[in-house]
Design an enzyme around this catalytic site. Structure first.
Site, PDB file in Angstrom:
ATOM      1  N   ASP A 225      41.448  33.892  30.878  1.00 36.89           N
ATOM      2  CA  ASP A 225      42.642  34.710  31.150  1.00 36.89           C
ATOM      3  C   ASP A 225      42.985  34.766  32.636  1.00 36.89           C
ATOM      4  OD1 ASP A 225      42.601  35.550  28.343  1.00 36.89           O
ATOM      5  OD2 ASP A 225      40.946  36.846  28.927  1.00 36.89           O
TER       6      ASP A 225
ATOM      7  N   GLY B 285      45.079  32.878  34.288  1.00 41.09           N
ATOM      8  CA  GLY B 285      46.462  32.519  34.601  1.00 41.09           C
ATOM      9  C   GLY B 285      46.685  31.028  34.699  1.00 41.09           C
TER      10      GLY B 285
ATOM     11  N   LYS C  97      50.368  29.513  33.805  1.00 37.19           N
ATOM     12  CA  LYS C  97      51.404  29.569  34.838  1.00 37.19           C
ATOM     13  C   LYS C  97      51.163  28.530  35.920  1.00 37.19           C
ATOM     14  CE  LYS C  97      53.081  32.070  38.757  1.00 37.19           C
ATOM     15  NZ  LYS C  97      52.971  33.216  39.666  1.00 37.19           N
TER      16      LYS C  97
ATOM     17  N   HIS D  56      47.585  30.532  26.633  1.00 37.23           N
ATOM     18  CA  HIS D  56      48.157  30.472  27.969  1.00 37.23           C
ATOM     19  C   HIS D  56      49.538  31.113  27.939  1.00 37.23           C
ATOM     20  CE1 HIS D  56      45.609  26.778  29.392  1.00 37.23           C
ATOM     21  NE2 HIS D  56      44.909  27.857  29.162  1.00 37.23           N
ATOM     22  N   THR D  57      49.738  32.150  28.738  1.00 32.00           N
ATOM     23  CA  THR D  57      51.026  32.826  28.779  1.00 32.00           C
ATOM     24  C   THR D  57      51.845  32.316  29.958  1.00 32.00           C
ATOM     25  OG1 THR D  57      50.003  34.809  27.834  1.00 32.00           O
ATOM     26  CG2 THR D  57      52.163  35.075  28.848  1.00 32.00           C
TER      27      THR D  57
ATOM     28  N   ALA E 285      46.321  37.381  25.073  1.00 27.20           N
ATOM     29  CA  ALA E 285      47.553  36.687  24.691  1.00 27.20           C
ATOM     30  C   ALA E 285      47.563  36.337  23.210  1.00 27.20           C
ATOM     31  CB  ALA E 285      47.711  35.423  25.532  1.00 27.20           C
TER      32      ALA E 285
ATOM     33  N   GLU F 143      42.518  44.787  24.246  1.00 29.59           N
ATOM     34  CA  GLU F 143      42.399  45.252  25.625  1.00 29.59           C
ATOM     35  C   GLU F 143      41.372  44.403  26.360  1.00 29.59           C
ATOM     36  OE1 GLU F 143      41.311  49.310  26.064  1.00 29.59           O
ATOM     37  OE2 GLU F 143      43.310  50.072  25.593  1.00 29.59           O
TER      38      GLU F 143
ATOM     39  N   GLY G  86      53.096  37.378  41.153  1.00 28.56           N
ATOM     40  CA  GLY G  86      53.879  37.838  40.012  1.00 28.56           C
ATOM     41  C   GLY G  86      53.840  36.819  38.901  1.00 28.56           C
TER      42      GLY G  86
END
Length: 423
Positions: free
Chosen positions: A13, A15, A18, A41-42, A296, A301, A410
């Site tokens: 997780d 990132g 992105k 993958h978000t 994702a 949590e 961001g």
């Protein structure tokens, strides 16, 4: 040409989705080398949020070849749903996505077995995503697996034998289940899979390299979930480290170029298992809320804590990381003080290395740095970074002995700032 590898250095997780989307314009090919639909993958692209589970993140770049390697395990039903959603939103796949015939298939009974094994463990359960990943890799290693290439020849026979074997195991576990709907969707996924380029990806990727094409290898999850070097047994079932790119794509070690290691400015973990810097107070909750730290794929949590430099040094070592990428720096914008774990205390003794067992009696030793108390989400250049943030980055680089080349401020791809630290 050499391949560059992009992988996570923590418990997943970090990132990666992105970052790989930011890096893909520099490459001709993006290849996924391990894992399955347990890892999501978000990405945010043109104002829309996407979660990719099996498909490489380069799919949003229209002219790229995307490869699912032999080290990946693929669920045809989930793959079909993911691919159709992408195509419906204007991202055609069939000509640009190539799938290794040597990749193993997650069967409906693998998912049932996953649930049965977890139920049998009771309080000792690992906390799997229930996607059948472990049982699929188990069949692969025990030479009982069903591969993508099998759907082209004698499929009913191969699938029937595997299903019968699993049903015997489930009977011995006295586990009740209904496979009807799962199997229906899965068989529809098999037919859908036949519409794609099913290839010998090891030949394809090496031929692409010979022809001068640049390749980015994309890992799933994180180093601390590696089946060999992670916090065993609370790990995934594949090799998430850089060496997994060699075995999961069929490329030689001498073909590896840059190794990009991704980390958050803090640390998270999903599911059970040791987590030395975990915070159980309001600070941990604040990080979770500000960072939107929920799985994702599962929506669970994520457990949150301060950055663990002992674990990161270990991850950098076993991966041969050449450049670091720090994600979610903006999540810490509102903290007066930032902490970083620089050592562990075990039975009163301080150690600065990652030990064999981190499960019990381990206390983090922290260094404290001043927070920057500045909104970084609108920043577009490192020249805008506050002094305190620069001090935090410099501290991390000195501790980790590796340059931080990219900082994310961001979720959008535009909120990604490249630094020019001297190597």
């Amino acid at each position: 040409m050499k391949v560059d590898v992009l992988l996570g250095l923590q418990w997943g997780d970090e990132g990666k989705g992105k970052v790989v989307d930011v890096l893909t314009p520099r490459y001709d090919v993006v290849a996924r080398f391990q894992g399955g639909p347990n890892a999501g993958h978000t990405l945010e692209f043109e104002g829309q949020k996407y979660v990719l589970r099996s498909i490489p993140s380069g799919i949003f770049q229209g002219n790229k070849v995307n490869i699912i390697g032999n080290g990946v395990v693929l669920d045809p039903a989930l793959f079909k749903a993911e691919a159709e959603a992408l195509e419906a939103s204007g991202h055609p796949l069939k000509e640009r996505l190539h799938i290794s015939k040597k990749a193993h298939l997650i069967l409906p009974t693998h998912r049932i077995l996953d649930a049965a094994y977890e139920a049998a463990k009771g309080d000792a359960k690992v906390g799997t995503t229930g996607k059948g990943i472990g049982p699929t890799y188990t069949d692969k290693v025990s030479r009982n697996g069903v591969r993508v290439g099998d759907i082209l020849h004698n499929f009913e026979e191969v699938y029937g034998k595997a299903k019968a074997r699993h049903e015997q195991i489930l009977k011995s576990l006295n586990y009740e289940y209904d496979i009807t709907e799962l199997e229906k969707q899965w068989l529809e996924g098999i037919e859908y899979l036949k519409q794609f380029h099913l290839v010998d990806s090891e030949h394809e990727i090496n031929n692409l390299l010979k022809s001068g094409k640049s390749v980015l290898c994309e890992g799933a999850q994180g180093t601390m979930l590696d089946v060999d070097f992670g916090s065993y047994p609370f790990v995934t079932s594949s090799n998430t480290i850089c060496a997994g790119a060699c075995t999961g794509l069929g490329i030689g070690p001498n073909k590896i170029g840059n190794v990009y290691g991704i980390m958050k400015a803090y640390c998270t973990r999903v599911g059970a298992g040791p987590f030395p810097t975990e915070l159980f107070d309001e600070t941990g909750k604040k990080i979770r809320d500000l960072g939107h730290e929920y799985g994702a794929v599962t929506g669970r949590e994520r457990r949150c804590g301060w950055i663990d430099l002992v674990a990161l040094k270990y991850s950098i070592m076993v991966n041969g990381v050449t450049q670091l990428i720090m994600m979610k720096s903006d999540v810490l914008d509102d903290f007066e003080t930032i902490k970083a774990c620089v050592a562990y205390k075990v039975n009163g003794e301080e150690i600065d290395y990652f030990p064999y067992d981190i499960s019990e009696g381990l206390e983090p030793v922290y260094a404290e740095l001043p927070g920057w108390k500045t909104d970084m989400t609108k920043m577009t250049s490192e020249d805008e970074f506050p002094e305190e943030f620069n001090a935090y980055v410099t501290f991390l680089e000195e501790q980790l002995e590796t340059p931080i080349k990219i900082v994310s401020v961001g979720p959008d791809r535009g909120q990604t700032i490249e630094r020019y630290t001297e190597e």
